[in-house]
Write a protein that holds these residues in place. Structure first.
Motif, mmCIF file in Angstrom:
data_model
loop_
_atom_site.group_PDB
_atom_site.id
_atom_site.type_symbol
_atom_site.label_atom_id
_atom_site.label_comp_id
_atom_site.label_asym_id
_atom_site.label_seq_id
_atom_site.Cartn_x
_atom_site.Cartn_y
_atom_site.Cartn_z
ATOM 1 N N GLU A 17 -3.826 -0.108 8.263
ATOM 2 C CA GLU A 17 -5.208 -0.296 7.796
ATOM 3 C C GLU A 17 -5.335 0.051 6.316
ATOM 4 N N GLU A 18 -4.625 1.091 5.891
ATOM 5 C CA GLU A 18 -4.642 1.458 4.478
ATOM 6 C C GLU A 18 -3.914 0.414 3.637
ATOM 7 N N ALA A 19 -2.847 -0.132 4.183
ATOM 8 C CA ALA A 19 -2.139 -1.200 3.482
ATOM 9 C C ALA A 19 -3.051 -2.403 3.279
ATOM 10 N N GLU A 20 -3.844 -2.718 4.278
ATOM 11 C CA GLU A 20 -4.744 -3.870 4.177
ATOM 12 C C GLU A 20 -5.779 -3.678 3.073
ATOM 13 N N CYS A 53 1.089 -7.508 5.167
ATOM 14 C CA CYS A 53 1.777 -7.877 3.926
ATOM 15 C C CYS A 53 1.997 -9.379 3.830
ATOM 16 N N ARG A 54 2.357 -10.008 4.934
ATOM 17 C CA ARG A 54 2.565 -11.450 4.900
ATOM 18 C C ARG A 54 1.247 -12.182 4.630
ATOM 19 N N GLN A 55 0.156 -11.671 5.192
ATOM 20 C CA GLN A 55 -1.151 -12.295 4.962
ATOM 21 C C GLN A 55 -1.510 -12.302 3.475
ATOM 22 N N PRO A 193 -11.102 3.279 -2.439
ATOM 23 C CA PRO A 193 -9.699 2.905 -2.608
ATOM 24 C C PRO A 193 -9.492 1.519 -3.224
ATOM 25 N N VAL A 194 -10.378 0.579 -2.924
ATOM 26 C CA VAL A 194 -10.259 -0.765 -3.499
ATOM 27 C C VAL A 194 -10.417 -0.704 -5.013
ATOM 28 N N ALA A 195 -11.478 -0.043 -5.467
ATOM 29 C CA ALA A 195 -11.710 0.073 -6.906
ATOM 30 C C ALA A 195 -10.577 0.850 -7.576
#
Length: 212
Positions: A17-20, A53-55, A193-195
């Motif tokens: 979820e954090e990777a996403e 990651c593939r997405q 986290p996104v920012a």
């Protein structure tokens, strides 16, 4: 394998979820780092992270698990100094897999280069519980000393700084000649986290190192 294959921002996580979240923000390199898990648990989490990651067309690097990397078709592995020896991992995985190695000294970097790593995670920059077994703390002066020695020896192996790095550290670290940084809590623990991911990417892509 060209330097362009290696991302200047390497995000280390234990959760898909954090990777996403970070991939959605533009990160393209995820290192999945799990400890004390059964192979089945490791594989389940790794497959879920690989799908993320593939997405987003990001690379998935598994920490200390070459067998699983080969099993699921991850992009590579990162190996600590107590993990499988790099030549053994290369023999297992072949030339198409990315292999990174941990280092704390110039001598270890040179050994890694001889063994054919694609990049080196050099640290720790400052004390961090995840790198508590490594010493000494390098600080900016340590990075300057080691990167200058590599430059004099005309070695252009991508060096990734790691160990308690914050966004504010990035400009000074890049000035030492490192290729990029690996972070975990600096993004995971951020209010947004996104920012935060986008700020790291901006810092890393607007600055230059001697590799460019």
């Amino acid at each position: 394998m060209s330097h362009a294959t290696i991302s200047p921002l390497q995000y280390i996580t234990t959760r898909p979820e954090e990777a996403e979240v970070t991939c959605r923000a533009g990160a393209d390199w995820i290192q999945l780092r799990l400890k004390n898990r059964s192979y089945a648990d490791w594989k389940a989490i790794a497959l879920e992270t690989l799908a993320v990651c593939r997405q987003y067309r990001a690379k998935l690097i598994l920490n200390d698990n070459p067998l699983l990397a080969a099993d699921i078709g991850a992009d590579g592995v990162h190996l600590g100094q107590e993990d499988m020896p790099i030549p053994e991992a290369r023999a297992l995985l072949g030339d198409k897999f990315i292999i990174g190695g941990t280092a704390n000294t110039l001598e270890t970097i040179l050994a890694h280069q001889r063994d054919g790593v694609n990049y080196v995670g050099l640290g720790p920059f400052r004390f961090t519980t995840t790198k508590a077994e490594l010493s000494p703390i390098l600080g900016l002066e340590g990075y300057r000393r080691i990167l200058t020695a590599l430059l004099h020896q005309q070695i252009s192996l991508p060096i990734i700084a790691i160990g308690g790095i914050t966004l504010a550290d990035v400009p000074a670290l890049l000035e030492t000649g490192v290729y990029g940084v690996a972070v975990s809590s600096a993004i995971t623990g951020a209010a947004d986290p996104v920012a935060q991911t986008r700020l790291f990417l901006s810092q890393l892509t607007t600055s230059t190192s001697f590799f460019e």
